[in-house]
Design a protein around this motif. Structure first.
Motif, short mmCIF file in Angstrom:
data_model
loop_
_atom_site.label_atom_id
_atom_site.label_comp_id
_atom_site.label_asym_id
_atom_site.label_seq_id
_atom_site.Cartn_x
_atom_site.Cartn_y
_atom_site.Cartn_z
N ALA A 121 -57.14 14.80 13.00
CA ALA A 121 -57.98 13.63 12.73
C ALA A 121 -57.12 12.40 12.43
N ALA A 122 -56.07 12.57 11.63
CA ALA A 122 -55.17 11.45 11.34
C ALA A 122 -54.49 10.95 12.61
N ASN A 123 -54.14 11.88 13.49
CA ASN A 123 -53.53 11.50 14.77
C ASN A 123 -54.48 10.67 15.61
N PHE A 124 -55.75 11.10 15.70
CA PHE A 124 -56.73 10.37 16.49
C PHE A 124 -56.97 8.97 15.91
N VAL A 125 -57.12 8.88 14.58
CA VAL A 125 -57.37 7.58 13.96
C VAL A 125 -56.21 6.63 14.21
N THR A 126 -54.98 7.11 14.03
CA THR A 126 -53.80 6.26 14.26
C THR A 126 -53.71 5.82 15.71
N THR A 127 -53.95 6.73 16.64
CA THR A 127 -53.86 6.41 18.05
C THR A 127 -54.90 5.38 18.46
N ILE A 128 -56.15 5.58 18.03
CA ILE A 128 -57.23 4.69 18.43
C ILE A 128 -57.07 3.30 17.84
N LEU A 129 -56.64 3.22 16.59
CA LEU A 129 -56.55 1.92 15.94
C LEU A 129 -55.28 1.15 16.28
N ASN A 130 -54.18 1.86 16.56
CA ASN A 130 -52.89 1.18 16.72
C ASN A 130 -52.28 1.27 18.10
N LEU A 131 -52.71 2.20 18.93
CA LEU A 131 -52.04 2.43 20.21
C LEU A 131 -52.97 2.23 21.40
N ARG A 132 -53.92 1.31 21.28
CA ARG A 132 -54.79 1.02 22.42
C ARG A 132 -54.04 0.24 23.48
N ALA A 133 -54.55 0.29 24.70
CA ALA A 133 -53.95 -0.45 25.80
C ALA A 133 -54.10 -1.96 25.56
N PRO A 134 -53.20 -2.78 26.08
CA PRO A 134 -53.34 -4.24 25.92
C PRO A 134 -54.68 -4.73 26.45
N GLY A 135 -55.35 -5.56 25.65
CA GLY A 135 -56.65 -6.07 26.04
C GLY A 135 -57.82 -5.18 25.69
N MET A 136 -57.55 -3.96 25.25
CA MET A 136 -58.62 -3.03 24.87
C MET A 136 -58.99 -3.28 23.41
N THR A 137 -59.96 -4.16 23.20
CA THR A 137 -60.45 -4.43 21.84
C THR A 137 -61.37 -3.30 21.41
N LEU A 138 -61.71 -3.31 20.12
CA LEU A 138 -62.56 -2.24 19.60
C LEU A 138 -63.92 -2.21 20.29
N MET A 139 -64.49 -3.39 20.56
CA MET A 139 -65.82 -3.43 21.16
C MET A 139 -65.78 -3.30 22.68
N ARG A 140 -64.63 -2.97 23.22
CA ARG A 140 -64.53 -2.65 24.65
C ARG A 140 -64.18 -1.19 24.88
N MET A 141 -63.98 -0.46 23.80
CA MET A 141 -63.64 0.96 23.93
C MET A 141 -64.85 1.75 24.44
N PRO A 142 -64.61 2.84 25.16
CA PRO A 142 -65.73 3.71 25.55
C PRO A 142 -66.44 4.26 24.32
N VAL A 143 -67.72 4.54 24.47
CA VAL A 143 -68.50 5.05 23.35
C VAL A 143 -67.96 6.39 22.87
N PHE A 144 -67.47 7.20 23.81
CA PHE A 144 -66.92 8.50 23.41
C PHE A 144 -65.72 8.33 22.49
N VAL A 145 -64.90 7.31 22.73
CA VAL A 145 -63.75 7.05 21.86
C VAL A 145 -64.23 6.61 20.48
#
Length: 217
Positions: free
Chosen positions: A10-34
Motif C-alpha cells: 500500500a505504501a508503494n502504491f501511494v508513493t508511486t501514484i502521488l510522486n511518480l506519475r507521467a509528465p502532464g498526468m495530473t490527479l484529475m486526469r488519472m484513470p478511475v481505477f488508479v
C-alpha cells in the motif's frame, strides 16, 4: 507477514501514484481505477495495523495475563469487537473499490463515450473510503452492550454510505452507448450485467459481489 506485505504494498502504491506519475498526468486526469487503487491503499495503511493489533492483544491477554479483553481485570470485552470491525468493515471497501474502478474503465470503452461525471465518480470513491473507515463498523456491535445513542448515530452513517454508491451507479447508467453492435462482444455484455446487478438496491453488497463475477479476467 501478510500484514507487513499489505502495508508495504500500500505504501508503494501511494508513493508511486502521488510522486511518480507521467509528465502532464495530473490527479484529475488519472484513470478511475488508479484513483480507486489510491483510496484502497490508504485504507490498507490504516486498517491493517488495527487488524494485526487485535490478534496480538488477544494472544498477549491469554499468554501473559494482561487481561486486555477480560472484564475481570482492567480490560474491556468489547475491545476485540471494535478492533475487528475497525479492519473488517474497511476491508469490504478494500475489495469493492478496485472492482468499481474496473467497471468505470470497462464501461466507457465499450460504450464508446467518456465516463459520465468523472469527477463525481472519483469523489464518491474518496467519500466511500473516508466514510467506510471505522464509521460504519460499529453497528455490527449493536447486539452487544454498546450504548444505544452511538449505535443509532452509526446506523444513520451506515445509510449515508449508500449515497456515493448510488452516485457511481447513476453515472454508470448515464454513460450512453454511442453505437450498438449487432453482436455485442463478451466484455460489453458483462459490463451491462455488472451495472444491472449493481443497480439492485435491495441487497447491494451481495449483488455487487455477483457482479464481480462478470469480470473473471
Amino acid at each position: 507477514m501478510l500484514g507487513i506485505a499489505s502495508i508495504a504494498s500500500a505504501a508503494n502504491f501511494v508513493t508511486t501514484i502521488l510522486n511518480l506519475r507521467a509528465p502532464g498526468m495530473t490527479l484529475m486526469r488519472m484513470p478511475v481505477f488508479v484513483w480507486m487503487t489510491l483510496v484502497t491503499s490508504f485504507l490498507l495503511l490504516f486498517a491493517m495495523p488495527v487488524h494485526r493489533g487485535g490478534p496480538v492483544s488477544s494472544s498477549r491477554s491469554t499468554a501473559v495475563a494482561l487481561d486486555l479483553l477480560q472484564r475481570g481485570g482492567r480490560g474491556d470485552p468489547l475491545l476485540w469487537q471494535h478492533l475487528f470491525w475497525l479492519f473488517g468493515h474497511p476491508e469490504v471497501y478494500i475489495l469493492i473499490l478496485p472492482a468499481m474502478g474496473i467497471v468505470s474503465e470497462v464501461l466507457p470503452v465499450f460504450s464508446r463515450k467518456p465516463l459520465f461525471g468523472y469527477s463525481a465518480v472519483v469523489f464518491s470513491g474518496i467519500f466511500i473510503g473516508f466514510h467506510g473507515w471505522g464509521r460504519v463498523g460499529a453497528p455490527h456491535c449493536s447486539p452487544s452492550a454498546s450504548a444505544r445513542t452511538p449505535n443509532s448515530a452509526f446506523a444513520v452513517s451506515t445509510m449515508f454510505i449508500a449515497v456515493p454508491t448510488g452516485v457511481k451507479i447513476f453515472n454508470w447508467t448515464a454513460t450512453p452507448v454511442a453505437r450498438r453492435d449487432p453482436v455485442p462482444n463478451t466484455p460489453a455484455l458483462r459490463r451491462r450485467k455488472a451495472v444491472a446487478l449493481s443497480a439492485d438496491s435491495s441487497n447491494f453488497p451481495i449483488r455487487f459481489e455477483a457482479a464481480l463475477a462478470c469480470f473473471p479476467y
